[in-house]
Design a protein around this motif. Sequence first.
Motif, PDB file in Angstrom:
ATOM      1  N   SER A   2       1.048  -1.132  -0.599  1.00  0.00           N
ATOM      2  CA  SER A   2       0.100   0.492  -0.206  1.00  0.00           C
ATOM      3  C   SER A   2       0.860   1.324   0.140  1.00  0.00           C
ATOM      4  O   SER A   2       1.434   1.672   0.811  1.00  0.00           O
ATOM      5  N   ILE A   3       1.118   2.294  -1.169  1.00  0.00           N
ATOM      6  CA  ILE A   3       1.746   2.883  -1.212  1.00  0.00           C
ATOM      7  C   ILE A   3       0.633   4.462  -0.528  1.00  0.00           C
ATOM      8  O   ILE A   3      -0.546   4.408  -1.851  1.00  0.00           O
ATOM      9  N   GLU A  20      -1.467   0.372  -9.612  1.00  0.00           N
ATOM     10  CA  GLU A  20      -2.562   0.773  -7.834  1.00  0.00           C
ATOM     11  C   GLU A  20      -1.661   0.393  -6.601  1.00  0.00           C
ATOM     12  O   GLU A  20      -0.302   0.313  -7.337  1.00  0.00           O
ATOM     13  N   ALA A  21      -2.681   0.545  -5.947  1.00  0.00           N
ATOM     14  CA  ALA A  21      -2.066   0.209  -4.810  1.00  0.00           C
ATOM     15  C   ALA A  21      -1.834   1.829  -4.431  1.00  0.00           C
ATOM     16  O   ALA A  21      -0.757   2.020  -3.240  1.00  0.00           O
ATOM     17  N   VAL A  22      -1.602   2.040  -4.956  1.00  0.00           N
ATOM     18  CA  VAL A  22      -1.783   3.880  -4.944  1.00  0.00           C
ATOM     19  C   VAL A  22      -2.657   5.067  -4.211  1.00  0.00           C
ATOM     20  O   VAL A  22      -3.873   5.030  -5.073  1.00  0.00           O
ATOM     21  N   SER A  23      -1.981   5.240  -2.902  1.00  0.00           N
ATOM     22  CA  SER A  23      -3.412   6.279  -2.276  1.00  0.00           C
ATOM     23  C   SER A  23      -2.807   7.678  -2.980  1.00  0.00           C
ATOM     24  O   SER A  23      -1.799   8.145  -2.065  1.00  0.00           O
ATOM     25  N   CYS A  24      -3.641   8.229  -3.218  1.00  0.00           N
ATOM     26  CA  CYS A  24      -3.216   9.804  -3.304  1.00  0.00           C
ATOM     27  C   CYS A  24      -3.791  11.058  -2.340  1.00  0.00           C
ATOM     28  O   CYS A  24      -5.152  10.867  -2.819  1.00  0.00           O
ATOM     29  N   LEU A  25      -2.839  12.089  -1.646  1.00  0.00           N
ATOM     30  CA  LEU A  25      -3.232  12.690  -0.543  1.00  0.00           C
ATOM     31  C   LEU A  25      -3.490  13.961  -1.681  1.00  0.00           C
ATOM     32  O   LEU A  25      -2.973  15.231  -1.885  1.00  0.00           O
ATOM     33  N   GLY A  26      -4.793  14.673  -1.603  1.00  0.00           N
ATOM     34  CA  GLY A  26      -4.936  16.547  -2.393  1.00  0.00           C
ATOM     35  C   GLY A  26      -4.488  17.385  -0.759  1.00  0.00           C
ATOM     36  O   GLY A  26      -4.418  16.861   0.709  1.00  0.00           O
ATOM     37  N   ARG A  27      -4.241  18.369  -1.271  1.00  0.00           N
ATOM     38  CA  ARG A  27      -4.507  19.416  -0.183  1.00  0.00           C
ATOM     39  C   ARG A  27      -5.291  19.514   0.926  1.00  0.00           C
ATOM     40  O   ARG A  27      -4.775  20.296   1.904  1.00  0.00           O
ATOM     41  N   ASP A  28      -6.163  19.217   0.623  1.00  0.00           N
ATOM     42  CA  ASP A  28      -7.718  19.066   2.031  1.00  0.00           C
ATOM     43  C   ASP A  28      -7.804  18.459   2.852  1.00  0.00           C
ATOM     44  O   ASP A  28      -7.903  18.036   4.048  1.00  0.00           O
ATOM     45  N   GLN A  29      -6.124  16.872   2.314  1.00  0.00           N
ATOM     46  CA  GLN A  29      -5.917  15.311   2.990  1.00  0.00           C
ATOM     47  C   GLN A  29      -4.817  16.033   3.628  1.00  0.00           C
ATOM     48  O   GLN A  29      -5.035  15.413   4.736  1.00  0.00           O
ATOM     49  N   PRO A  47       0.973   3.024   5.909  1.00  0.00           N
ATOM     50  CA  PRO A  47       1.098   2.176   4.805  1.00  0.00           C
ATOM     51  C   PRO A  47       2.374   1.141   4.430  1.00  0.00           C
ATOM     52  O   PRO A  47       2.702   1.412   5.715  1.00  0.00           O
ATOM     53  N   THR A  48       2.116   0.507   3.121  1.00  0.00           N
ATOM     54  CA  THR A  48       3.939   0.219   3.615  1.00  0.00           C
ATOM     55  C   THR A  48       5.141   1.148   2.919  1.00  0.00           C
ATOM     56  O   THR A  48       5.591   1.141   3.355  1.00  0.00           O
ATOM     57  N   VAL A  49       4.795   2.089   2.379  1.00  0.00           N
ATOM     58  CA  VAL A  49       5.314   3.288   1.859  1.00  0.00           C
ATOM     59  C   VAL A  49       4.752   4.735   1.705  1.00  0.00           C
ATOM     60  O   VAL A  49       3.975   4.163   1.090  1.00  0.00           O
ATOM     61  N   VAL A  50       5.742   5.524   2.017  1.00  0.00           N
ATOM     62  CA  VAL A  50       5.140   6.653   1.307  1.00  0.00           C
ATOM     63  C   VAL A  50       5.766   7.500   0.609  1.00  0.00           C
ATOM     64  O   VAL A  50       7.147   7.190   0.135  1.00  0.00           O
ATOM     65  N   ILE A  51       5.771   7.803  -0.254  1.00  0.00           N
ATOM     66  CA  ILE A  51       6.074   8.785  -1.879  1.00  0.00           C
ATOM     67  C   ILE A  51       5.786  10.210  -1.471  1.00  0.00           C
ATOM     68  O   ILE A  51       4.189  10.786  -1.402  1.00  0.00           O
ATOM     69  N   ASN A  52       6.371  11.171  -0.968  1.00  0.00           N
ATOM     70  CA  ASN A  52       6.203  12.408  -0.713  1.00  0.00           C
ATOM     71  C   ASN A  52       6.391  12.832  -2.587  1.00  0.00           C
ATOM     72  O   ASN A  52       7.622  13.566  -3.273  1.00  0.00           O
ATOM     73  N   ALA A  53       5.626  13.378  -3.082  1.00  0.00           N
ATOM     74  CA  ALA A  53       4.910  13.381  -4.287  1.00  0.00           C
ATOM     75  C   ALA A  53       4.921  15.367  -4.605  1.00  0.00           C
ATOM     76  O   ALA A  53       4.544  15.883  -5.665  1.00  0.00           O
ATOM     77  N   ALA A  54       4.408  15.686  -3.145  1.00  0.00           N
ATOM     78  CA  ALA A  54       3.711  17.270  -3.846  1.00  0.00           C
ATOM     79  C   ALA A  54       5.132  18.352  -2.888  1.00  0.00           C
ATOM     80  O   ALA A  54       6.301  17.947  -2.802  1.00  0.00           O
ATOM     81  N   ALA A  55       5.194  19.419  -3.222  1.00  0.00           N
ATOM     82  CA  ALA A  55       6.196  20.464  -3.160  1.00  0.00           C
ATOM     83  C   ALA A  55       5.667  22.101  -3.381  1.00  0.00           C
ATOM     84  O   ALA A  55       4.515  21.775  -4.024  1.00  0.00           O
ATOM     85  N   CYS A 188      10.343   6.310  -9.054  1.00  0.00           N
ATOM     86  CA  CYS A 188      10.042   6.199  -7.536  1.00  0.00           C
ATOM     87  C   CYS A 188       9.116   4.674  -6.986  1.00  0.00           C
ATOM     88  O   CYS A 188       9.602   4.562  -6.024  1.00  0.00           O
ATOM     89  N   LEU A 189       8.078   4.041  -7.926  1.00  0.00           N
ATOM     90  CA  LEU A 189       7.651   2.688  -7.375  1.00  0.00           C
ATOM     91  C   LEU A 189       8.644   1.666  -7.299  1.00  0.00           C
ATOM     92  O   LEU A 189       8.594   1.438  -6.574  1.00  0.00           O
ATOM     93  N   GLU A 190       9.799   1.283  -8.898  1.00  0.00           N
ATOM     94  CA  GLU A 190      10.638   0.642  -7.995  1.00  0.00           C
ATOM     95  C   GLU A 190      11.734   0.844  -6.702  1.00  0.00           C
ATOM     96  O   GLU A 190      11.607  -0.373  -6.318  1.00  0.00           O
ATOM     97  N   ILE A 191      11.976   2.039  -6.879  1.00  0.00           N
ATOM     98  CA  ILE A 191      13.059   2.564  -5.107  1.00  0.00           C
ATOM     99  C   ILE A 191      11.801   1.759  -4.658  1.00  0.00           C
ATOM    100  O   ILE A 191      12.905   1.238  -2.986  1.00  0.00           O
ATOM    101  N   ALA A 192      11.079   2.483  -4.438  1.00  0.00           N
ATOM    102  CA  ALA A 192      10.412   2.073  -2.880  1.00  0.00           C
ATOM    103  C   ALA A 192       9.952   0.415  -2.541  1.00  0.00           C
ATOM    104  O   ALA A 192      10.576   0.453  -1.644  1.00  0.00           O
ATOM    105  N   GLN A 193       9.913  -0.372  -3.395  1.00  0.00           N
ATOM    106  CA  GLN A 193       9.645  -1.775  -3.795  1.00  0.00           C
ATOM    107  C   GLN A 193      11.303  -2.317  -3.464  1.00  0.00           C
ATOM    108  O   GLN A 193      11.424  -3.372  -2.468  1.00  0.00           O
ATOM    109  N   GLN A 194      12.364  -1.597  -4.172  1.00  0.00           N
ATOM    110  CA  GLN A 194      13.460  -2.882  -3.391  1.00  0.00           C
ATOM    111  C   GLN A 194      13.609  -2.126  -2.031  1.00  0.00           C
ATOM    112  O   GLN A 194      14.567  -2.495  -1.566  1.00  0.00           O
ATOM    113  N   LEU A 195      13.255  -0.826  -1.616  1.00  0.00           N
ATOM    114  CA  LEU A 195      13.976   0.194  -0.285  1.00  0.00           C
ATOM    115  C   LEU A 195      13.136  -1.027   1.171  1.00  0.00           C
ATOM    116  O   LEU A 195      13.074  -1.389   1.797  1.00  0.00           O
ATOM    117  N   THR A 196      11.608  -1.227   0.464  1.00  0.00           N
ATOM    118  CA  THR A 196      10.874  -2.305   1.570  1.00  0.00           C
ATOM    119  C   THR A 196      11.922  -4.211   1.576  1.00  0.00           C
ATOM    120  O   THR A 196      12.021  -4.461   3.119  1.00  0.00           O
TER     121      THR A 196
END
Length: 283
Positions: A2-3, A20-29, A47-55, A188-196
């Motif tokens: 779960s990402i 799949e398996a990606v849940s994106c959070l908007g600014r309202d969340q 979650p299983t992993v967190v990706i920061n795609a906001a800036a 990012c997805l590949e890195i997340a999987q390998q880091l896990t």
Amino acid sequence: MSILVFGKTGQLARELARHEAVSCLGRDQADLSEPEACAAVIRQARPTVVINAAAYTGVDKAEAEETLAHVINGEAPGAMAQACADLDIPFVTVSSDYVFDGNGSSPWRPDDTPAPVNAYGRSKLAGEEAVRAAGGSHAILRCSWVVSCHGNNFVKTMLRLGAERDQLTIVADQIGAPTPARDIALACLEIAQQLTADPEKSGSYHLQGSPEVSWAGFAQEIFAQAGLACAVTDIATTDYPTPAPRPLNSRLDCTTLETVFGIPQPDWRAGLRDILKDLGEAS
């Protein structure tokens, strides 16, 4: 797996949302101007992993809003990384070539000493330092010149102006390469999987398209692929002043990313073809 992805409407987040398996959070969340609230979301979601795609991405605007840029790009990733470290899950965040001063002509290596020349770069560097300080499993992925079919970016600006004008003057002494957001998302997805599986791969890495090019050369390729008869005249950075100084050398050495994670440099020209295809299908 779960990402959890911070970001929903930006170029990278919209590419990550395709998977799949990606849940994106908007600014309202999850508002990155409230770092501890973002950390609380992670602790609650687990979650299983967190990706920061906001800036905070307004490079020129950051010169007048450096405090806000520092909170969003510096403090928020640090708070996220600390929450991930506490939960023992990997954290992946995207940084920028702007952490370097742009001197010389050699590609910047991940272990080169940062020296940002503008407020945006300083805010991104603060985020890198905070993520490392959290002490958890992490990857900092520095990218440059992000482009996609989403939002506002150089490709879409050139397509609009190229259709309106016969000639444009474009900066030719800033050298780097575009990086398609789709390729960043896949990385990012590949890195997340390998880091896990292997937290020892934590560290800083670079991802940039290939081959290197100037902004003027990039514009010429956009016009060529799009079939636009717009001539490009080269100008120097000094002829196009901006509130935030730009690094002249944005070349990134991506060797380590391929060695550690098996992720090669993408051909940005192929990525551009995909972007133009997506824009054509959407019109």
